[in-house]
Write a protein that holds these residues in place. Structure first.
Motif, PDB file in Angstrom:
ATOM      1  N   THR A  67      18.004 -18.378  80.489  1.00  0.00           N
ATOM      2  CA  THR A  67      18.213 -19.273  81.503  1.00  0.00           C
ATOM      3  C   THR A  67      17.907 -20.762  81.259  1.00  0.00           C
ATOM      4  O   THR A  67      16.965 -20.824  80.472  1.00  0.00           O
ATOM      5  N   SER A  68      18.764 -21.709  81.378  1.00  0.00           N
ATOM      6  CA  SER A  68      18.540 -23.174  81.204  1.00  0.00           C
ATOM      7  C   SER A  68      19.364 -24.036  82.189  1.00  0.00           C
ATOM      8  O   SER A  68      20.038 -23.711  82.878  1.00  0.00           O
ATOM      9  N   GLN A  69      18.571 -25.130  82.643  1.00  0.00           N
ATOM     10  CA  GLN A  69      19.251 -26.091  83.357  1.00  0.00           C
ATOM     11  C   GLN A  69      20.120 -26.867  82.917  1.00  0.00           C
ATOM     12  O   GLN A  69      20.841 -27.536  83.569  1.00  0.00           O
ATOM     13  N   SER A  70      20.286 -26.811  81.560  1.00  0.00           N
ATOM     14  CA  SER A  70      21.602 -27.856  80.808  1.00  0.00           C
ATOM     15  C   SER A  70      22.737 -27.109  81.100  1.00  0.00           C
ATOM     16  O   SER A  70      22.904 -25.925  80.639  1.00  0.00           O
ATOM     17  N   PRO A  71      23.798 -28.069  81.291  1.00  0.00           N
ATOM     18  CA  PRO A  71      25.371 -27.675  81.414  1.00  0.00           C
ATOM     19  C   PRO A  71      25.610 -26.871  80.101  1.00  0.00           C
ATOM     20  O   PRO A  71      26.478 -26.075  80.083  1.00  0.00           O
ATOM     21  N   ASN A  72      24.908 -27.560  79.003  1.00  0.00           N
ATOM     22  CA  ASN A  72      25.384 -27.039  77.904  1.00  0.00           C
ATOM     23  C   ASN A  72      25.071 -25.702  77.429  1.00  0.00           C
ATOM     24  O   ASN A  72      25.544 -25.047  76.559  1.00  0.00           O
ATOM     25  N   CYS A  73      23.958 -25.246  78.060  1.00  0.00           N
ATOM     26  CA  CYS A  73      23.511 -23.833  78.002  1.00  0.00           C
ATOM     27  C   CYS A  73      23.803 -22.958  79.006  1.00  0.00           C
ATOM     28  O   CYS A  73      23.029 -22.062  79.317  1.00  0.00           O
ATOM     29  N   ALA A  74      24.816 -23.050  79.839  1.00  0.00           N
ATOM     30  CA  ALA A  74      25.179 -22.381  80.984  1.00  0.00           C
ATOM     31  C   ALA A  74      25.392 -20.849  80.505  1.00  0.00           C
ATOM     32  O   ALA A  74      25.257 -20.043  81.223  1.00  0.00           O
ATOM     33  N   ALA A  75      25.993 -20.614  79.354  1.00  0.00           N
ATOM     34  CA  ALA A  75      26.186 -19.305  78.902  1.00  0.00           C
ATOM     35  C   ALA A  75      24.876 -18.472  78.701  1.00  0.00           C
ATOM     36  O   ALA A  75      25.087 -17.213  78.717  1.00  0.00           O
ATOM     37  N   GLY A  76      23.960 -18.958  78.434  1.00  0.00           N
ATOM     38  CA  GLY A  76      22.547 -18.297  78.305  1.00  0.00           C
ATOM     39  C   GLY A  76      22.221 -17.711  76.995  1.00  0.00           C
ATOM     40  O   GLY A  76      21.344 -17.026  76.848  1.00  0.00           O
ATOM     41  N   LYS A  77      23.054 -18.165  76.185  1.00  0.00           N
ATOM     42  CA  LYS A  77      22.884 -18.073  74.680  1.00  0.00           C
ATOM     43  C   LYS A  77      22.184 -18.904  73.945  1.00  0.00           C
ATOM     44  O   LYS A  77      22.466 -20.104  74.081  1.00  0.00           O
ATOM     45  N   ALA A  78      21.350 -18.485  72.932  1.00  0.00           N
ATOM     46  CA  ALA A  78      20.703 -19.256  71.918  1.00  0.00           C
ATOM     47  C   ALA A  78      21.746 -20.010  71.006  1.00  0.00           C
ATOM     48  O   ALA A  78      22.952 -19.508  70.897  1.00  0.00           O
ATOM     49  N   ALA A  79      21.559 -21.210  70.658  1.00  0.00           N
ATOM     50  CA  ALA A  79      22.297 -21.934  69.710  1.00  0.00           C
ATOM     51  C   ALA A  79      22.770 -21.174  68.534  1.00  0.00           C
ATOM     52  O   ALA A  79      22.019 -20.532  67.748  1.00  0.00           O
ATOM     53  N   THR A  80      23.926 -21.157  68.082  1.00  0.00           N
ATOM     54  CA  THR A  80      24.271 -20.465  66.962  1.00  0.00           C
ATOM     55  C   THR A  80      23.982 -21.072  65.686  1.00  0.00           C
ATOM     56  O   THR A  80      23.909 -22.252  65.726  1.00  0.00           O
ATOM     57  N   ALA A  81      24.173 -20.458  64.678  1.00  0.00           N
ATOM     58  CA  ALA A  81      23.894 -21.153  63.281  1.00  0.00           C
ATOM     59  C   ALA A  81      25.096 -22.050  62.976  1.00  0.00           C
ATOM     60  O   ALA A  81      25.143 -23.277  62.426  1.00  0.00           O
ATOM     61  N   GLN A  82      26.517 -21.535  63.680  1.00  0.00           N
ATOM     62  CA  GLN A  82      27.558 -22.600  63.469  1.00  0.00           C
ATOM     63  C   GLN A  82      27.315 -23.999  64.009  1.00  0.00           C
ATOM     64  O   GLN A  82      27.504 -25.036  63.516  1.00  0.00           O
ATOM     65  N   GLN A  83      26.951 -23.831  65.291  1.00  0.00           N
ATOM     66  CA  GLN A  83      26.393 -25.158  66.215  1.00  0.00           C
ATOM     67  C   GLN A  83      25.320 -25.782  65.605  1.00  0.00           C
ATOM     68  O   GLN A  83      25.553 -26.995  65.467  1.00  0.00           O
ATOM     69  N   ILE A  84      24.368 -25.255  65.011  1.00  0.00           N
ATOM     70  CA  ILE A  84      23.280 -26.031  64.234  1.00  0.00           C
ATOM     71  C   ILE A  84      23.729 -26.721  63.001  1.00  0.00           C
ATOM     72  O   ILE A  84      23.480 -27.862  62.731  1.00  0.00           O
ATOM     73  N   ASN A  85      24.625 -26.142  62.260  1.00  0.00           N
ATOM     74  CA  ASN A  85      25.304 -26.640  61.255  1.00  0.00           C
ATOM     75  C   ASN A  85      26.185 -27.956  61.405  1.00  0.00           C
ATOM     76  O   ASN A  85      26.370 -29.005  60.896  1.00  0.00           O
ATOM     77  N   ALA A  86      26.808 -27.703  62.727  1.00  0.00           N
ATOM     78  CA  ALA A  86      27.608 -28.681  63.212  1.00  0.00           C
ATOM     79  C   ALA A  86      26.832 -30.032  63.480  1.00  0.00           C
ATOM     80  O   ALA A  86      27.164 -31.098  63.233  1.00  0.00           O
ATOM     81  N   LEU A  87      25.677 -29.644  64.015  1.00  0.00           N
ATOM     82  CA  LEU A  87      24.970 -30.748  64.547  1.00  0.00           C
ATOM     83  C   LEU A  87      24.238 -31.563  63.338  1.00  0.00           C
ATOM     84  O   LEU A  87      24.208 -32.934  63.505  1.00  0.00           O
ATOM     85  N   GLN A  88      23.967 -30.921  62.398  1.00  0.00           N
ATOM     86  CA  GLN A  88      23.390 -31.427  61.206  1.00  0.00           C
ATOM     87  C   GLN A  88      24.405 -32.122  60.364  1.00  0.00           C
ATOM     88  O   GLN A  88      24.260 -33.257  59.830  1.00  0.00           O
ATOM     89  N   ASP A  89      25.778 -31.960  60.448  1.00  0.00           N
ATOM     90  CA  ASP A  89      26.739 -32.665  60.091  1.00  0.00           C
ATOM     91  C   ASP A  89      27.066 -33.829  60.566  1.00  0.00           C
ATOM     92  O   ASP A  89      27.282 -34.974  59.991  1.00  0.00           O
ATOM     93  N   VAL A  90      26.772 -33.776  61.852  1.00  0.00           N
ATOM     94  CA  VAL A  90      27.001 -35.095  62.805  1.00  0.00           C
ATOM     95  C   VAL A  90      25.980 -35.836  62.433  1.00  0.00           C
ATOM     96  O   VAL A  90      26.419 -37.306  62.380  1.00  0.00           O
ATOM     97  N   ILE A  91      25.001 -35.527  62.352  1.00  0.00           N
ATOM     98  CA  ILE A  91      23.775 -36.347  62.013  1.00  0.00           C
ATOM     99  C   ILE A  91      23.980 -37.230  60.794  1.00  0.00           C
ATOM    100  O   ILE A  91      23.714 -38.336  60.671  1.00  0.00           O
TER     101      ILE A  91
END
Length: 307
Positions: A67-91
């Motif tokens: 559980t998390s209070q953030s709307p982005n984490c409503a699914a209750g799943k930890a960030a995936t490797a794909q999402q982490i790589n996407a964030l690093q690309d954005v940075i």
């Protein structure tokens, strides 16, 4: 001969007015002790900011597994490797000019390197936590710490991001308290300086009044106006000099006892002001005290001794 006469008159005046000399010294001492304290407090704030702001980072907390209070984490799943790589690309693409380095810290690394150091048994609020209860994070070192808002705007709300935190926010309340303490000390010092100026002027006028016959005789024999005034001005300057030197010595003692010998040994992660800082501000305090005394004495004598 004239210099010897002026110094002789100054010494005579100092011996005759020891109580008033001591009162001017005491008020000058207290006034410039507060001024020095405000200088040291501001120097401490500047030193701490310079050290901490160079070390702090922006932390991008990734969605945890649960559980998390953030709307982005409503699914209750930890960030995936794909999402982490996407964030690093954005940075890299959008924040390359503002971010100097990015470090990914896994839940396991955070648990072993940070959490267990703070909670050796893994117990937190009555629960025993494991690495599975932690969350991953990206640690961003900024080229300019003031660009935090830009980084936050770009990364907040992205998939897999729970929150973006600037570590400086931890220290801002501390700096706010110190800034208020500096302002309060400076206000009190300003009041004390006004008192010192008034007392110096009054003391010099009383000294001149007690020697009015001598000054009249000096005028009759052709002594210049400055020859008459200078011993009185030097009297106030000597008292201010002694008081300001005492304030510098007191500041040095306070730094040694309360900072160098106590705080610096108890709380080692904060950079502190040192005796070198006291040495830097001491000439300012001494020169300032003497100048204020000279100005106050000159104004007082200008009203009392007519050319």
């Amino acid at each position: 001969m004239r210099l010897r006469f002026i110094l002789s008159e100054t010494w005579t005046s100092l011996r005759r007015n020891v109580p008033m000399l001591l009162s001017v010294m005491l008020v000058t001492f207290i006034s410039f002790l507060f001024i020095g304290a405000s200088f040291l407090t501001q120097a401490q704030i500047t030193k701490a900011k310079g050290d901490w702001y160079d070390k702090v980072e922006v932390v991008v907390w990734l969605c945890p597994d649960g559980t998390s209070q953030s709307p982005n984490c409503a699914a209750g799943k930890a960030a995936t490797a794909q999402q982490i790589n996407a964030l690093q690309d954005v940075i890299q693409q959008e924040l390359g000019d503002d971010v100097s380095s990015v470090t990914y810290e896994s839940p396991e690394d955070f648990y072993n390197d940070s959490f267990l150091k703070q909670y050796p048994n893994g117990e937190f609020q009555g629960r025993t936590l494991t690495a599975a209860d932690m969350q991953g994070s990206l640690w961003l070192k900024l080229k300019n710490p003031e660009k935090y808002k830009v980084v936050s705007e770009v990364l907040s709300g992205r998939d897999g991001v729970e929150d973006v935190v600037d570590q400086r926010q931890i220290f801002e309340p501390v700096f706010a308290v110190l800034n208020r303490a500096t302002a309060a000390t400076a206000m009190l010092a300003a009041v004390m300086v006004i008192v010192a100026v008034m007392l110096t002027g009054t003391t010099i006028r009383m000294s001149a009044a007690s020697r009015s016959e001598e000054t009249e005789i000096m005028r009759f024999v052709g002594a210049s106006n400055w020859t008459i005034r200078l011993p009185f001005i030097l009297e106030g300057a000597v008292a201010a000099l002694l008081g300001s030197v005492l304030s510098c010595l007191a500041l040095s003692a306070l730094v040694k006892v309360f900072i160098t010998d106590w705080l610096a040994k108890s709380v080692t992660w904060i950079p502190y002001v040192t005796q070198g800082t006291v040495l830097l501000i001491s000439p300012i305090l001494i020169v300032g005290a003497v100048l204020l005394s000279v100005i106050a004495s000159s104004v007082a004598l200008n009203r009392y001794l007519k050319a």
